[in-house]
Design a protein around this motif. Structure first.
Motif, PDB file in Angstrom:
ATOM      1  N   GLU A  14       0.807  -1.086  -0.186  1.00 16.48           N
ATOM      2  CA  GLU A  14       0.105   0.028  -0.100  1.00 16.48           C
ATOM      3  C   GLU A  14       0.911   1.324   0.141  1.00 16.48           C
ATOM      4  O   GLU A  14       1.868   1.510   0.777  1.00 16.48           O
ATOM      5  N   ARG A  17       4.721   0.770   0.127  1.00 10.93           N
ATOM      6  CA  ARG A  17       5.045   0.179   1.439  1.00 10.93           C
ATOM      7  C   ARG A  17       4.622  -1.438   1.461  1.00 10.93           C
ATOM      8  O   ARG A  17       3.786  -1.756   0.793  1.00 10.93           O
ATOM      9  N   LEU A  19       3.791  -4.613   3.900  1.00  6.61           N
ATOM     10  CA  LEU A  19       3.229  -4.919   5.322  1.00  6.61           C
ATOM     11  C   LEU A  19       4.140  -6.178   5.668  1.00  6.61           C
ATOM     12  O   LEU A  19       4.598  -6.995   5.137  1.00  6.61           O
ATOM     13  N   TRP A 105       4.291  -0.907   8.191  1.00  6.36           N
ATOM     14  CA  TRP A 105       4.339  -0.900   6.745  1.00  6.36           C
ATOM     15  C   TRP A 105       5.840  -0.215   6.553  1.00  6.36           C
ATOM     16  O   TRP A 105       6.496   0.759   7.087  1.00  6.36           O
ATOM     17  N   SER A 107       9.377   0.086   3.955  1.00  7.78           N
ATOM     18  CA  SER A 107       9.979   0.833   2.925  1.00  7.78           C
ATOM     19  C   SER A 107      11.215  -0.105   2.375  1.00  7.78           C
ATOM     20  O   SER A 107      11.732  -0.791   3.199  1.00  7.78           O
TER      21      SER A 107
END
Length: 132
Positions: A14, A17, A19, A105, A107
Motif C-alpha cells: 500500500e 510500502r 506490510l 508498513w 519501505s
C-alpha cells in the motif's frame, strides 16, 4: 547440508510500502506467512497463516503467485528456505494476533530490518517500482 523449509508469504503493498510482521521474541520483521504443514497445499497454508497472524481473511479467488525465493531463514541453522510469495485481496481489519508483537508498513530503507530471505523480495519489488 542445506535444510529445505517450505513457506508461503502474503505480499501486501500500500502506498509503496509492504506490510511486515514481527513475532514475539524476535527482532526482525518478515513478510507475513509461514511454514506449510505436512500435506498442506500452498493456498491453504497461506490462507491459514494470514488468518492466524493478521486476523483477516484472504479472498482465495484473488490470490496470485508473485514469485518464489530462496534464502536463509531467520532463527534457523544455516540452510535454505523456499518462500512462495503471493498477493491477494482480503476481508477484515488488519491487526496483529497474539503471536505477533507488531505489524508495520516497511519501505526499501527498512530492508535491513527484515529476515534475510525477504531481501530478494524487497529488491524485486523496488526494481519493479512497487516499493519506495
Amino acid at each position: 547440508m542445506a535444510q529445505l523449509i517450505e513457506a508461503v508469504a502474503w505480499v501486501h503493498l500500500e502506498g509503496g510500502r509492504i506490510l511486515g510482521a514481527r513475532s514475539r521474541g524476535r527482532d526482525l520483521f518478515y513478510i507475513p506467512g509461514g511454514k506449510r504443514e505436512p500435506g498442506e497445499a500452498e493456498l491453504a497454508a497461506l490462507l491459514r497463516e494470514v488468518r492466524e497472524e493478521l486476523t483477516v481473511t484472504l479472498l482465495p479467488e484473488t490470490v496470485t503467485h508473485l514469485g518464489t525465493y530462496t534464502g536463509q531463514a531467520d532463527g534457523h541453522p544455516p540452510g535454505t528456505l523456499v518462500l512462495a510469495c503471493y498477493t491477494g485481496e482480503y476481508r477484515g481489519t488488519l491487526a496483529a494476533s497474539s503471536e505477533i508483537a507488531e505489524i508495520a508498513w516497511l519501505s526499501l530503507a527498512d530492508r535491513h530490518r527484515t529476515a534475510p530471505v525477504d531481501h530478494a523480495v524487497f529488491d524485486d519489488l523496488a526494481a519493479a517500482g512497487r516499493l519506495s
